[in-house]
Design a protein around this motif. Structure first.
Motif, PDB file in Angstrom:
ATOM      1  N   LEU A 102     -28.031  39.186 -42.278  1.00 21.82           N
ATOM      2  CA  LEU A 102     -29.322  38.607 -41.912  1.00 21.82           C
ATOM      3  C   LEU A 102     -29.310  38.105 -40.455  1.00 21.82           C
ATOM      4  CD1 LEU A 102     -32.061  37.943 -43.206  1.00 21.82           C
ATOM      5  CD2 LEU A 102     -31.147  35.667 -43.680  1.00 21.82           C
ATOM      6  N   GLN A 103     -28.191  37.468 -40.072  1.00 17.52           N
ATOM      7  CA  GLN A 103     -28.097  36.980 -38.688  1.00 17.52           C
ATOM      8  C   GLN A 103     -28.097  38.141 -37.700  1.00 17.52           C
ATOM      9  OE1 GLN A 103     -24.663  34.440 -38.488  1.00 17.52           O
ATOM     10  NE2 GLN A 103     -25.948  32.620 -38.410  1.00 17.52           N
ATOM     11  N   GLU A 104     -27.408  39.211 -38.089  1.00 21.00           N
ATOM     12  CA  GLU A 104     -27.379  40.392 -37.200  1.00 21.00           C
ATOM     13  C   GLU A 104     -28.775  40.970 -37.027  1.00 21.00           C
ATOM     14  OE1 GLU A 104     -24.605  43.266 -38.579  1.00 21.00           O
ATOM     15  OE2 GLU A 104     -22.901  41.915 -38.378  1.00 21.00           O
ATOM     16  N   MET A 105     -29.540  40.992 -38.119  1.00 22.88           N
ATOM     17  CA  MET A 105     -30.913  41.513 -38.035  1.00 22.88           C
ATOM     18  C   MET A 105     -31.789  40.620 -37.151  1.00 22.88           C
ATOM     19  SD  MET A 105     -31.545  42.870 -41.926  1.00 22.88           S
ATOM     20  CE  MET A 105     -33.262  43.113 -41.691  1.00 22.88           C
ATOM     21  N   ARG A 106     -31.596  39.306 -37.278  1.00 26.19           N
ATOM     22  CA  ARG A 106     -32.371  38.387 -36.426  1.00 26.19           C
ATOM     23  C   ARG A 106     -31.995  38.570 -34.956  1.00 26.19           C
ATOM     24  NH1 ARG A 106     -31.958  32.915 -40.011  1.00 26.19           N
ATOM     25  NH2 ARG A 106     -33.497  33.514 -41.552  1.00 26.19           N
ATOM     26  N   ALA A 107     -30.720  38.706 -34.695  1.00 31.41           N
ATOM     27  CA  ALA A 107     -30.255  38.902 -33.307  1.00 31.41           C
ATOM     28  C   ALA A 107     -30.808  40.201 -32.751  1.00 31.41           C
ATOM     29  CB  ALA A 107     -28.723  38.890 -33.266  1.00 31.41           C
ATOM     30  N   GLU A 108     -30.784  41.261 -33.546  1.00 31.42           N
ATOM     31  CA  GLU A 108     -31.322  42.561 -33.101  1.00 31.42           C
ATOM     32  C   GLU A 108     -32.824  42.453 -32.851  1.00 31.42           C
ATOM     33  OE1 GLU A 108     -31.416  46.553 -32.043  1.00 31.42           O
ATOM     34  OE2 GLU A 108     -29.770  45.116 -32.152  1.00 31.42           O
ATOM     35  N   LEU A 109     -33.519  41.752 -33.755  1.00 32.65           N
ATOM     36  CA  LEU A 109     -34.964  41.549 -33.594  1.00 32.65           C
ATOM     37  C   LEU A 109     -35.270  40.760 -32.322  1.00 32.65           C
ATOM     38  CD1 LEU A 109     -36.909  42.598 -35.808  1.00 32.65           C
ATOM     39  CD2 LEU A 109     -37.419  40.216 -36.286  1.00 32.65           C
ATOM     40  N   ALA A 110     -34.489  39.741 -32.058  1.00 31.53           N
ATOM     41  CA  ALA A 110     -34.679  38.934 -30.842  1.00 31.53           C
ATOM     42  C   ALA A 110     -34.432  39.781 -29.602  1.00 31.53           C
ATOM     43  CB  ALA A 110     -33.740  37.729 -30.870  1.00 31.53           C
ATOM     44  N   ARG A 111     -33.390  40.624 -29.666  1.00 36.23           N
ATOM     45  CA  ARG A 111     -33.089  41.502 -28.525  1.00 36.23           C
ATOM     46  C   ARG A 111     -34.231  42.483 -28.278  1.00 36.23           C
ATOM     47  NH1 ARG A 111     -31.438  46.292 -27.441  1.00 36.23           N
ATOM     48  NH2 ARG A 111     -31.192  46.941 -29.605  1.00 36.23           N
ATOM     49  N   LEU A 112     -34.747  43.082 -29.345  1.00 38.12           N
ATOM     50  CA  LEU A 112     -35.867  44.029 -29.210  1.00 38.12           C
ATOM     51  C   LEU A 112     -37.118  43.333 -28.674  1.00 38.12           C
ATOM     52  CD1 LEU A 112     -35.460  46.138 -32.484  1.00 38.12           C
ATOM     53  CD2 LEU A 112     -35.092  46.913 -30.143  1.00 38.12           C
ATOM     54  N   ASN A 113     -37.376  42.116 -29.160  1.00 37.08           N
ATOM     55  CA  ASN A 113     -38.533  41.355 -28.658  1.00 37.08           C
ATOM     56  C   ASN A 113     -38.386  41.066 -27.167  1.00 37.08           C
ATOM     57  OD1 ASN A 113     -40.026  41.232 -30.977  1.00 37.08           O
ATOM     58  ND2 ASN A 113     -39.177  39.286 -31.672  1.00 37.08           N
ATOM     59  N   GLN A 114     -37.186  40.704 -26.758  1.00 35.91           N
ATOM     60  CA  GLN A 114     -36.950  40.413 -25.339  1.00 35.91           C
ATOM     61  C   GLN A 114     -37.141  41.673 -24.488  1.00 35.91           C
ATOM     62  OE1 GLN A 114     -33.108  38.733 -24.500  1.00 35.91           O
ATOM     63  NE2 GLN A 114     -33.788  37.937 -22.523  1.00 35.91           N
ATOM     64  N   GLU A 115     -36.632  42.813 -24.969  1.00 42.91           N
ATOM     65  CA  GLU A 115     -36.808  44.078 -24.247  1.00 42.91           C
ATOM     66  C   GLU A 115     -38.281  44.423 -24.107  1.00 42.91           C
ATOM     67  OE1 GLU A 115     -34.642  47.375 -25.840  1.00 42.91           O
ATOM     68  OE2 GLU A 115     -32.696  46.418 -25.518  1.00 42.91           O
ATOM     69  N   GLN A 116     -39.026  44.237 -25.213  1.00 35.45           N
ATOM     70  CA  GLN A 116     -40.463  44.533 -25.168  1.00 35.45           C
ATOM     71  C   GLN A 116     -41.192  43.591 -24.223  1.00 35.45           C
ATOM     72  OE1 GLN A 116     -42.170  44.722 -29.126  1.00 35.45           O
ATOM     73  NE2 GLN A 116     -42.382  46.935 -28.867  1.00 35.45           N
ATOM     74  N   ALA A 117     -40.792  42.321 -24.219  1.00 32.82           N
ATOM     75  CA  ALA A 117     -41.418  41.352 -23.318  1.00 32.82           C
ATOM     76  C   ALA A 117     -41.158  41.740 -21.864  1.00 32.82           C
ATOM     77  CB  ALA A 117     -40.896  39.950 -23.608  1.00 32.82           C
ATOM     78  N   LEU A 118     -39.923  42.157 -21.552  1.00 36.07           N
ATOM     79  CA  LEU A 118     -39.591  42.596 -20.189  1.00 36.07           C
ATOM     80  C   LEU A 118     -40.371  43.842 -19.813  1.00 36.07           C
ATOM     81  CD1 LEU A 118     -35.714  42.005 -20.134  1.00 36.07           C
ATOM     82  CD2 LEU A 118     -37.463  40.741 -18.866  1.00 36.07           C
ATOM     83  N   GLN A 119     -40.483  44.767 -20.769  1.00 39.04           N
ATOM     84  CA  GLN A 119     -41.236  45.996 -20.509  1.00 39.04           C
ATOM     85  C   GLN A 119     -42.710  45.677 -20.263  1.00 39.04           C
ATOM     86  OE1 GLN A 119     -40.893  48.912 -23.624  1.00 39.04           O
ATOM     87  NE2 GLN A 119     -41.750  50.538 -22.352  1.00 39.04           N
ATOM     88  N   LEU A 120     -43.257  44.767 -21.046  1.00 40.99           N
ATOM     89  CA  LEU A 120     -44.662  44.364 -20.843  1.00 40.99           C
ATOM     90  C   LEU A 120     -44.851  43.684 -19.486  1.00 40.99           C
ATOM     91  CD1 LEU A 120     -45.653  43.065 -24.397  1.00 40.99           C
ATOM     92  CD2 LEU A 120     -46.567  45.067 -23.201  1.00 40.99           C
ATOM     93  N   GLU A 121     -43.890  42.870 -19.076  1.00 42.97           N
ATOM     94  CA  GLU A 121     -43.963  42.235 -17.753  1.00 42.97           C
ATOM     95  C   GLU A 121     -43.963  43.286 -16.654  1.00 42.97           C
ATOM     96  OE1 GLU A 121     -41.189  39.099 -16.779  1.00 42.97           O
ATOM     97  OE2 GLU A 121     -41.358  38.300 -18.824  1.00 42.97           O
ATOM     98  N   ARG A 122     -43.063  44.289 -16.782  1.00 45.26           N
ATOM     99  CA  ARG A 122     -43.011  45.378 -15.788  1.00 45.26           C
ATOM    100  C   ARG A 122     -44.331  46.125 -15.735  1.00 45.26           C
ATOM    101  NH1 ARG A 122     -37.371  46.299 -17.249  1.00 45.26           N
ATOM    102  NH2 ARG A 122     -38.193  47.434 -18.985  1.00 45.26           N
ATOM    103  N   GLN A 123     -44.876  46.432 -16.899  1.00 41.29           N
ATOM    104  CA  GLN A 123     -46.153  47.155 -16.949  1.00 41.29           C
ATOM    105  C   GLN A 123     -47.277  46.321 -16.334  1.00 41.29           C
ATOM    106  OE1 GLN A 123     -46.519  48.128 -21.118  1.00 41.29           O
ATOM    107  NE2 GLN A 123     -45.419  50.075 -20.883  1.00 41.29           N
ATOM    108  N   ALA A 124     -47.255  45.014 -16.587  1.00 42.22           N
ATOM    109  CA  ALA A 124     -48.279  44.136 -16.011  1.00 42.22           C
ATOM    110  C   ALA A 124     -48.161  44.115 -14.488  1.00 42.22           C
ATOM    111  CB  ALA A 124     -48.152  42.728 -16.581  1.00 42.22           C
ATOM    112  N   ARG A 125     -46.914  44.044 -13.969  1.00 40.44           N
ATOM    113  CA  ARG A 125     -46.721  44.066 -12.505  1.00 40.44           C
ATOM    114  C   ARG A 125     -47.177  45.402 -11.922  1.00 40.44           C
ATOM    115  NH1 ARG A 125     -41.824  41.339 -13.666  1.00 40.44           N
ATOM    116  NH2 ARG A 125     -40.685  43.295 -13.529  1.00 40.44           N
TER     117      ARG A 125
END
Length: 195
Positions: A1-24
């Protein structure tokens, strides 16, 4: 369960960075589009301004030409000739503005530099309120033609002479000398080091 949460957090962070790049990227593209819109507006305004100037210039050119064919004192004929030459130069500048407005490239035609220098200098002799200022030209007779825009060269010379005249204000022996000489496959324009 912790591994899934960590993976989910990592994916969310990647998506947030990608959205920031797209916004710029979108902001940068919007800025380019806005700049382009402003340039187009400036070109339209410039074109309209140039078009509006053509009519009064045509009148000035027409009347000055007509006046030069009349019998008049030599001083009057010289003034009419200066008016005509300067109005003709303005017509060339207006043509450049209209070319800019249309997005046309500046033409590079053979230009007689000596003729341009002498024309600008003779037109610049009468600087109002500056009777103490002398403007002379020294043009080598063996100047080859250059490729360029006659009106732009004249405009540069007028600006340089004007700058030199301002810099020399209040000095004794105010003489601006514009030299044109050929050498080493080039045409060189120069003036005094002072001013």
């Amino acid at each position: 369960l912790q591994e899934m949460r960590a993976e989910l957090a990592r994916l969310n962070q990647e998506q947030a960075l990608q959205l920031e790049r797209q916004a710029r990227d979108l902001e940068a593209k919007a800025a380019v589009i806005e700049r382009q819109r402003r340039l187009e507006l400036a070109a339209q305004t410039t074109g309209q301004f140039a078009h509006d100037l053509q009519n009064p210039l045509s009148v000035i050119l027409g009347f000055s030409e007509m006046g030069m064919t009349q019998s008049a004192p030599p001083e009057t004929l010289q003034m009419l000739d200066r008016i005509h030459r300067n109005a003709d130069r303005c017509r060339g500048l207006v043509g450049n503005l209209m070319s800019f407005a249309r997005g046309a490239r500046v033409a590079k035609d053979p230009v007689d530099v000596g003729e341009v220098v002498m024309g600008v200098v003779s037109g610049a002799h009468d600087v109002p309120g500056r009777e103490d200022l002398r403007i002379v030209s020294e043009v080598s007779p063996d100047l080859p033609p250059i490729l360029g825009d006659r009106n732009q060269l004249a405009r540069v010379l007028v600006n340089l002479i004007g700058n030199a005249a301002q810099a020399m204000e209040g000095l004794a022996n105010q003489v601006i000398t514009v030299r044109a000489a050929a050498g080493a496959g080039r045409v060189r324009l120069s003036g005094p080091a002072t001013g």
